[in-house]
Design a protein around this motif. Structure first.
Motif, PDB file in Angstrom:
ATOM      1  N   VAL A   1       1.219   8.891  -7.511  1.00 40.96           N
ATOM      2  CA  VAL A   1       1.141   8.386  -6.444  1.00 40.96           C
ATOM      3  C   VAL A   1       0.566   9.901  -5.536  1.00 40.96           C
ATOM      4  O   VAL A   1       1.286  10.781  -5.714  1.00 40.96           O
TER       5      VAL A   1
ATOM      6  N   ARG B   1       0.857  -1.020   0.413  1.00 44.00           N
ATOM      7  CA  ARG B   1      -0.057   0.343   0.176  1.00 44.00           C
ATOM      8  C   ARG B   1       0.853   1.200  -0.191  1.00 44.00           C
ATOM      9  O   ARG B   1       0.549   2.444  -1.201  1.00 44.00           O
TER      10      ARG B   1
ATOM     11  N   THR C   1       4.001   2.491 -10.221  1.00 46.42           N
ATOM     12  CA  THR C   1       2.739   2.001 -11.405  1.00 46.42           C
ATOM     13  C   THR C   1       1.907   0.679 -10.890  1.00 46.42           C
ATOM     14  O   THR C   1       1.092   0.475 -11.563  1.00 46.42           O
ATOM     15  N   THR C   2       3.050  -0.406 -11.638  1.00 44.07           N
ATOM     16  CA  THR C   2       3.035  -1.605 -12.048  1.00 44.07           C
ATOM     17  C   THR C   2       1.557  -2.077 -10.942  1.00 44.07           C
ATOM     18  O   THR C   2       1.032  -2.764 -11.329  1.00 44.07           O
ATOM     19  N   HIS C   3       2.695  -1.916  -9.790  1.00 46.83           N
ATOM     20  CA  HIS C   3       2.199  -3.022  -8.805  1.00 46.83           C
ATOM     21  C   HIS C   3       0.804  -2.071  -7.873  1.00 46.83           C
ATOM     22  O   HIS C   3       0.421  -2.495  -7.010  1.00 46.83           O
ATOM     23  N   GLY C   4       0.551  -0.807  -8.014  1.00 55.56           N
ATOM     24  CA  GLY C   4      -0.697  -0.100  -7.389  1.00 55.56           C
ATOM     25  C   GLY C   4      -0.672   0.691  -6.326  1.00 55.56           C
ATOM     26  O   GLY C   4      -1.362   1.153  -5.333  1.00 55.56           O
TER      27      GLY C   4
ATOM     28  N   THR D   1      -0.005   3.230  -3.399  1.00 57.16           N
ATOM     29  CA  THR D   1      -1.228   4.081  -4.006  1.00 57.16           C
ATOM     30  C   THR D   1      -0.111   5.447  -2.837  1.00 57.16           C
ATOM     31  O   THR D   1      -0.244   6.394  -2.916  1.00 57.16           O
TER      32      THR D   1
END
Length: 291
Positions: A136, A65, A95-98, A100
């Motif tokens: 992010v 996260r 970006t690839t793994h989200g 935040t």
């Protein structure tokens, strides 16, 4: 999951227990996991490797996260290679793994005229821009020089009673303990309700000149400590004799010049935090006595 980079450094060592004691799940990226403090080693997930390596950050950021991002200075490379190129794989992985939320270690000076020619500070601010461009939620912890940097002069302070730098002797500036940076980072990582991109100054609770530092060292250590001001040319020569990358040396000297000309000036001290007297008693004196 919160990922911590540079977990064995001064900031990371202070940050880890703050997150773990709050019950947060933590993953660390470490080149040498054996250097992790024993008290936390069995309480974290460990990804072995450099956080400048694409494969390593892909493993580390999967399912994460939030990330605490710190670039370890590498004086064998140019500033662009050491800071920006090192960060690019992580920026792609956010970006690839989200991922935040990202909290990064940065510097004071953004928006000032001196920031455009402040050497390593300028490059650090460019890293902030690189991360912010990923989309992010990002908070750059804007710090002055660290108290812990004074430990580079430990032998001179202990053996000769001399503190050396290039700053004007009576020029008060903010300085901060790395433990206070860790506290600020922990607060942001544990309460991720913030959005967008912003800078969070972490200036420390005092403005101190080199003469102030030497006076407090004298008081705490019980022995005379005086300040000696080196020229920027002397600093450059000394650094080059250690085999550092010439472009990195130039950036260090440019940063020192910008700070001497007021890069960190105008910063309001924090209402709380570690005073220099506290730091001298808790960190400097034990280090001097242990040598």
């Amino acid at each position: 999951m919160i990922v911590i980079t540079a977990p064995t450094g001064n900031i990371g060592r202070s940050l880890l227990p703050l997150l773990l004691d709050a019950g947060a799940p933590v993953r660390v990226v470490a080149r040498d996991p054996a250097r992790l403090p024993e008290a936390v080693r069995d309480r974290v997930e460990v990804v072995t490797g450099s956080h400048g390596d694409p494969a390593t950050v892909d493993r580390a950021f999967a399912g994460a996260r939030a990330v605490f991002w710190l670039v370890p200075p590498d004086a064998s490379r140019t500033p662009e290679q050491a800071y920006l190129d090192f960060t690019r794989p992580a920026a792609r992985a956010f970006t690839t793994h989200g991922v935040t939320h990202v909290v990064g270690v940065s510097a004071l000076g953004r928006g000032t005229p001196l920031a455009a020619r402040a050497g390593l500070v300028t490059t650090s601010l460019a890293v902030d821009d690189l991360i912010a461009a990923t989309g992010v939620a990002y908070r750059a912890l804007a710090n002055p020089s660290f108290f812990e940097n004074l430990l580079d002069d430990l032998d001179s302070i202990r053996d000769h009673g001399v503190l050396t730098d290039t700053a004007p002797a009576d020029h008060p500036v903010p300085l901060v303990a790395t433990a206070d940076i860790a506290t600020a980072a922990a607060h942001l990582l544990l309460t991720p309700t913030w959005t967008g991109v912003d800078t969070v100054p972490v200036p420390g609770p005092e403005l101190l000149s080199p003469h102030d530092l030497a006076h407090q060292m004298t008081t705490t250590l019980g022995r005379p400590v005086r300040y000696h001001r080196d020229s920027l040319d002397d600093l450059r020569t000394t650094l080059l004799t250690h085999g550092l990358n010439p472009a990195f040396v130039d950036a260090m000297v440019e940063m020192k010049a910008a700070k001497s000309h007021g890069l960190d000036a105008g910063t309001t001290p924090s209402p709380s935090g570690t005073t220099f007297a506290q730091w001298c008693a808790e960190v400097l004196k034990p280090a001097v006595d242990a040598r």
